[in-house]
Design a protein around this motif. Structure first.
Motif, PDB file in Angstrom:
ATOM      1  N   ASP A 159       0.860  -1.189   0.000  1.00 13.69           N
ATOM      2  CA  ASP A 159       0.000   0.000   0.000  1.00 13.69           C
ATOM      3  C   ASP A 159       0.890   1.230   0.000  1.00 13.69           C
ATOM      4  OD1 ASP A 159      -2.331  -1.534   0.187  1.00 13.69           O
ATOM      5  OD2 ASP A 159      -2.225  -1.589   2.377  1.00 13.69           O
ATOM      6  N   ILE A 160       0.623   2.160  -0.927  1.00 16.39           N
ATOM      7  CA  ILE A 160       1.467   3.347  -1.061  1.00 16.39           C
ATOM      8  C   ILE A 160       0.589   4.585  -1.151  1.00 16.39           C
ATOM      9  CG2 ILE A 160       3.173   4.538  -2.479  1.00 16.39           C
ATOM     10  CD1 ILE A 160       4.115   1.844  -3.474  1.00 16.39           C
ATOM     11  N   ARG A 161       0.976   5.601  -0.382  1.00 15.61           N
ATOM     12  CA  ARG A 161       0.370   6.930  -0.498  1.00 15.61           C
ATOM     13  C   ARG A 161       1.469   7.896  -0.922  1.00 15.61           C
ATOM     14  NH1 ARG A 161      -1.832   5.414   4.414  1.00 15.61           N
ATOM     15  NH2 ARG A 161      -0.477   6.863   5.500  1.00 15.61           N
ATOM     16  N   LEU A 162       1.215   8.607  -2.011  1.00 10.17           N
ATOM     17  CA  LEU A 162       2.219   9.516  -2.559  1.00 10.17           C
ATOM     18  C   LEU A 162       1.888  10.960  -2.229  1.00 10.17           C
ATOM     19  CD1 LEU A 162       2.742   8.026  -6.128  1.00 10.17           C
ATOM     20  CD2 LEU A 162       4.235   7.800  -4.148  1.00 10.17           C
ATOM     21  N   ASP A 163       2.939  11.741  -2.060  1.00 12.49           N
ATOM     22  CA  ASP A 163       2.826  13.185  -1.893  1.00 12.49           C
ATOM     23  C   ASP A 163       3.751  13.805  -2.938  1.00 12.49           C
ATOM     24  OD1 ASP A 163       2.327  15.741  -0.932  1.00 12.49           O
ATOM     25  OD2 ASP A 163       3.850  15.593   0.636  1.00 12.49           O
ATOM     26  N   ASP A 164       3.157  14.438  -3.953  1.00 11.65           N
ATOM     27  CA  ASP A 164       3.901  15.037  -5.059  1.00 11.65           C
ATOM     28  C   ASP A 164       3.709  16.543  -4.993  1.00 11.65           C
ATOM     29  OD1 ASP A 164       5.179  15.568  -7.460  1.00 11.65           O
ATOM     30  OD2 ASP A 164       3.450  14.993  -8.687  1.00 11.65           O
ATOM     31  N   ARG A 165       4.806  17.276  -4.819  1.00 10.36           N
ATOM     32  CA  ARG A 165       4.727  18.736  -4.684  1.00 10.36           C
ATOM     33  C   ARG A 165       5.739  19.426  -5.580  1.00 10.36           C
ATOM     34  NH1 ARG A 165       2.633  20.289   0.939  1.00 10.36           N
ATOM     35  NH2 ARG A 165       1.870  18.300   1.694  1.00 10.36           N
TER      36      ARG A 165
ATOM     37  N   ASP B 266       0.907  -8.365   5.174  1.00  8.91           N
ATOM     38  CA  ASP B 266       0.795  -9.811   5.011  1.00  8.91           C
ATOM     39  C   ASP B 266      -0.668 -10.128   4.727  1.00  8.91           C
ATOM     40  OD1 ASP B 266       0.777 -12.563   5.148  1.00  8.91           O
ATOM     41  OD2 ASP B 266       1.881 -12.670   7.037  1.00  8.91           O
ATOM     42  N   LEU B 267      -0.964 -10.724   3.571  1.00  7.50           N
ATOM     43  CA  LEU B 267      -2.347 -10.979   3.192  1.00  7.50           C
ATOM     44  C   LEU B 267      -3.001 -12.049   4.060  1.00  7.50           C
ATOM     45  CD1 LEU B 267      -2.134 -10.807  -0.703  1.00  7.50           C
ATOM     46  CD2 LEU B 267      -3.075  -9.119   0.867  1.00  7.50           C
ATOM     47  N   ALA B 268      -2.224 -12.989   4.589  1.00 10.42           N
ATOM     48  CA  ALA B 268      -2.784 -14.063   5.410  1.00 10.42           C
ATOM     49  C   ALA B 268      -3.261 -13.541   6.761  1.00 10.42           C
ATOM     50  CB  ALA B 268      -1.744 -15.163   5.608  1.00 10.42           C
ATOM     51  N   SER B 269      -2.474 -12.704   7.397  1.00 11.66           N
ATOM     52  CA  SER B 269      -2.818 -12.238   8.749  1.00 11.66           C
ATOM     53  C   SER B 269      -3.334 -10.806   8.779  1.00 11.66           C
ATOM     54  CB  SER B 269      -1.597 -12.352   9.663  1.00 11.66           C
ATOM     55  OG  SER B 269      -0.588 -11.461   9.237  1.00 11.66           O
ATOM     56  N   GLY B 270      -3.051 -10.040   7.739  1.00  8.40           N
ATOM     57  CA  GLY B 270      -3.441  -8.632   7.719  1.00  8.40           C
ATOM     58  C   GLY B 270      -2.506  -7.729   8.494  1.00  8.40           C
ATOM     59  N   SER B 271      -1.420  -8.278   9.006  1.00 10.88           N
ATOM     60  CA  SER B 271      -0.486  -7.466   9.793  1.00 10.88           C
ATOM     61  C   SER B 271       0.464  -6.687   8.881  1.00 10.88           C
ATOM     62  CB  SER B 271       0.319  -8.354  10.752  1.00 10.88           C
ATOM     63  OG  SER B 271       1.096  -9.266  10.016  1.00 10.88           O
ATOM     64  N   VAL B 272       0.878  -5.525   9.360  1.00 12.56           N
ATOM     65  CA  VAL B 272       1.816  -4.672   8.630  1.00 12.56           C
ATOM     66  C   VAL B 272       3.226  -5.122   8.970  1.00 12.56           C
ATOM     67  CG1 VAL B 272       2.652  -2.326   8.306  1.00 12.56           C
ATOM     68  CG2 VAL B 272       0.201  -2.743   8.601  1.00 12.56           C
ATOM     69  N   LEU B 273       3.970  -5.542   7.956  1.00 10.89           N
ATOM     70  CA  LEU B 273       5.327  -6.045   8.159  1.00 10.89           C
ATOM     71  C   LEU B 273       6.380  -4.950   8.006  1.00 10.89           C
ATOM     72  CD1 LEU B 273       4.913  -9.309   6.060  1.00 10.89           C
ATOM     73  CD2 LEU B 273       4.699  -9.049   8.538  1.00 10.89           C
ATOM     74  N   VAL B 274       6.148  -4.029   7.098  1.00 11.39           N
ATOM     75  CA  VAL B 274       7.057  -2.913   6.873  1.00 11.39           C
ATOM     76  C   VAL B 274       6.217  -1.647   6.778  1.00 11.39           C
ATOM     77  CG1 VAL B 274       8.726  -1.853   5.304  1.00 11.39           C
ATOM     78  CG2 VAL B 274       8.733  -4.325   5.614  1.00 11.39           C
ATOM     79  N   ASP B 275       6.599  -0.621   7.507  1.00 10.21           N
ATOM     80  CA  ASP B 275       5.937   0.680   7.451  1.00 10.21           C
ATOM     81  C   ASP B 275       7.049   1.718   7.373  1.00 10.21           C
ATOM     82  OD1 ASP B 275       4.360   2.903   7.621  1.00 10.21           O
ATOM     83  OD2 ASP B 275       3.440   2.389   9.541  1.00 10.21           O
ATOM     84  N   ALA B 276       7.231   2.318   6.196  1.00 12.45           N
ATOM     85  CA  ALA B 276       8.362   3.219   6.005  1.00 12.45           C
ATOM     86  C   ALA B 276       8.017   4.302   4.986  1.00 12.45           C
ATOM     87  CB  ALA B 276       9.579   2.421   5.540  1.00 12.45           C
ATOM     88  N   THR B 277       8.950   5.201   4.793  1.00 10.78           N
ATOM     89  CA  THR B 277       8.809   6.256   3.787  1.00 10.78           C
ATOM     90  C   THR B 277      10.045   6.277   2.910  1.00 10.78           C
ATOM     91  OG1 THR B 277       9.763   7.927   5.241  1.00 10.78           O
ATOM     92  CG2 THR B 277       7.362   7.729   5.245  1.00 10.78           C
ATOM     93  N   ALA B 278       9.852   6.763   1.708  1.00 11.11           N
ATOM     94  CA  ALA B 278      10.962   6.965   0.776  1.00 11.11           C
ATOM     95  C   ALA B 278      10.642   8.226  -0.017  1.00 11.11           C
ATOM     96  CB  ALA B 278      11.113   5.771  -0.159  1.00 11.11           C
ATOM     97  N   GLY B 279      11.663   8.919  -0.423  1.00  8.83           N
ATOM     98  CA  GLY B 279      11.418  10.134  -1.178  1.00  8.83           C
ATOM     99  C   GLY B 279      12.629  10.573  -1.957  1.00  8.83           C
ATOM    100  N   SER B 280      12.365  11.509  -2.849  1.00 10.98           N
ATOM    101  CA  SER B 280      13.432  12.083  -3.653  1.00 10.98           C
ATOM    102  C   SER B 280      12.947  13.432  -4.170  1.00 10.98           C
ATOM    103  CB  SER B 280      13.767  11.150  -4.816  1.00 10.98           C
ATOM    104  OG  SER B 280      14.925  11.584  -5.483  1.00 10.98           O
ATOM    105  N   ASP B 281      13.878  14.262  -4.585  1.00 13.91           N
ATOM    106  CA  ASP B 281      13.487  15.549  -5.155  1.00 13.91           C
ATOM    107  C   ASP B 281      14.403  15.900  -6.320  1.00 13.91           C
ATOM    108  OD1 ASP B 281      15.768  16.163  -3.772  1.00 13.91           O
ATOM    109  OD2 ASP B 281      14.918  17.782  -2.613  1.00 13.91           O
ATOM    110  N   ALA B 282      13.908  16.831  -7.149  1.00 19.74           N
ATOM    111  CA  ALA B 282      14.644  17.242  -8.341  1.00 19.74           C
ATOM    112  C   ALA B 282      14.456  18.730  -8.557  1.00 19.74           C
ATOM    113  CB  ALA B 282      14.155  16.471  -9.560  1.00 19.74           C
ATOM    114  N   GLY B 283      15.479  19.366  -9.077  1.00 19.10           N
ATOM    115  CA  GLY B 283      15.401  20.775  -9.424  1.00 19.10           C
ATOM    116  C   GLY B 283      15.016  20.932 -10.884  1.00 19.10           C
ATOM    117  N   ILE B 284      14.205  21.942 -11.158  1.00 20.72           N
ATOM    118  CA  ILE B 284      13.715  22.184 -12.513  1.00 20.72           C
ATOM    119  C   ILE B 284      13.931  23.659 -12.850  1.00 20.72           C
ATOM    120  CG2 ILE B 284      11.688  22.134 -14.023  1.00 20.72           C
ATOM    121  CD1 ILE B 284      10.494  20.109 -11.958  1.00 20.72           C
ATOM    122  N   ASP B 285      14.532  23.923 -13.994  1.00 24.73           N
ATOM    123  CA  ASP B 285      14.661  25.300 -14.475  1.00 24.73           C
ATOM    124  C   ASP B 285      13.361  25.709 -15.145  1.00 24.73           C
ATOM    125  OD1 ASP B 285      17.287  25.786 -13.673  1.00 24.73           O
ATOM    126  OD2 ASP B 285      18.101  24.857 -15.479  1.00 24.73           O
ATOM    127  N   VAL B 286      12.850  26.860 -14.765  1.00 32.13           N
ATOM    128  CA  VAL B 286      11.649  27.398 -15.397  1.00 32.13           C
ATOM    129  C   VAL B 286      12.114  28.265 -16.560  1.00 32.13           C
ATOM    130  CG1 VAL B 286       9.611  28.830 -15.073  1.00 32.13           C
ATOM    131  CG2 VAL B 286      10.383  27.337 -13.226  1.00 32.13           C
TER     132      VAL B 286
END
Length: 163
Positions: free
Chosen positions: A69-75, A102-122
């Motif tokens: 399951d992933i929730r994204l934040d794009d800004r 885990d689909l069998a038990s419904g328990s959350v095995l990993v709960d983490a965040t990852a991110g990256s950013d980039a610079g853009i010239d306008v």
């Protein structure tokens, strides 16, 4: 003499505790665990790009045992500003909060965040700026997907070692 020196220099490395993450190749514990991950739908263009990037890396093939399951934040934020208040540089940030369930038990095995950013010239061309923003989003989705898969692979390796 040179061979002896080379062997003497490499000897301490054998005890450093490093082990290949993907030992066993496609049939190893990590690869088979990653193949059992199902990706839950992610909304939006960034979600579409993230889903494709993850599918390319996970190569799901068997019956899923896990759901990602992933929730994204794009800004996009303006950084450089001229005297006339027009933006000259932007920063696009993509953050993902993800959970491996885990689909069998419904328990959350990993709960983490990852991110990256980039610079853009306008630039003066609006088309050029939009194209740069879209290209940055594609690269960010690939980068964040790499981080997520690396974290899941590490989890799978530790879980296999504990068994």
């Amino acid at each position: 003499m040179r061979r002896l020196l080379l062997l003497a220099a490499l000897a301490p490395l054998s005890a450093c505790g490093l082990h290949p993450l993907y030992s066993g190749g496609g049939s190893g514990a990590v690869a088979s665990a990653l193949q059992q991950v199902e990706i839950a739908p992610i909304q939006g263009r960034s979600g579409f790009l993230m889903t494709n990037a993850l599918r390319d890396r996970l190569a799901s093939g068997s019956t899923p045992a896990y759901r990602l399951d992933i929730r994204l934040d794009d800004r996009i934020a303006g950084l450089g500003v001229r005297r006339d208040d027009s933006v000259t540089r932007e920063r696009r940030t993509l953050r993902a909060r993800y959970q491996l369930v885990d689909l069998a038990s419904g328990s959350v095995l990993v709960d983490a965040t990852a991110g990256s950013d980039a610079g853009i010239d306008v630039v003066q061309s609006e088309y050029g700026t939009i194209a740069a923003e879209n290209t940055a989003l594609e690269r960010l989705a690939d980068n964040v997907a790499d981080k997520i898969v690396a974290r899941l692979a590490l989890f799978a390796q530790r879980r296999a070692a504990a068994k």
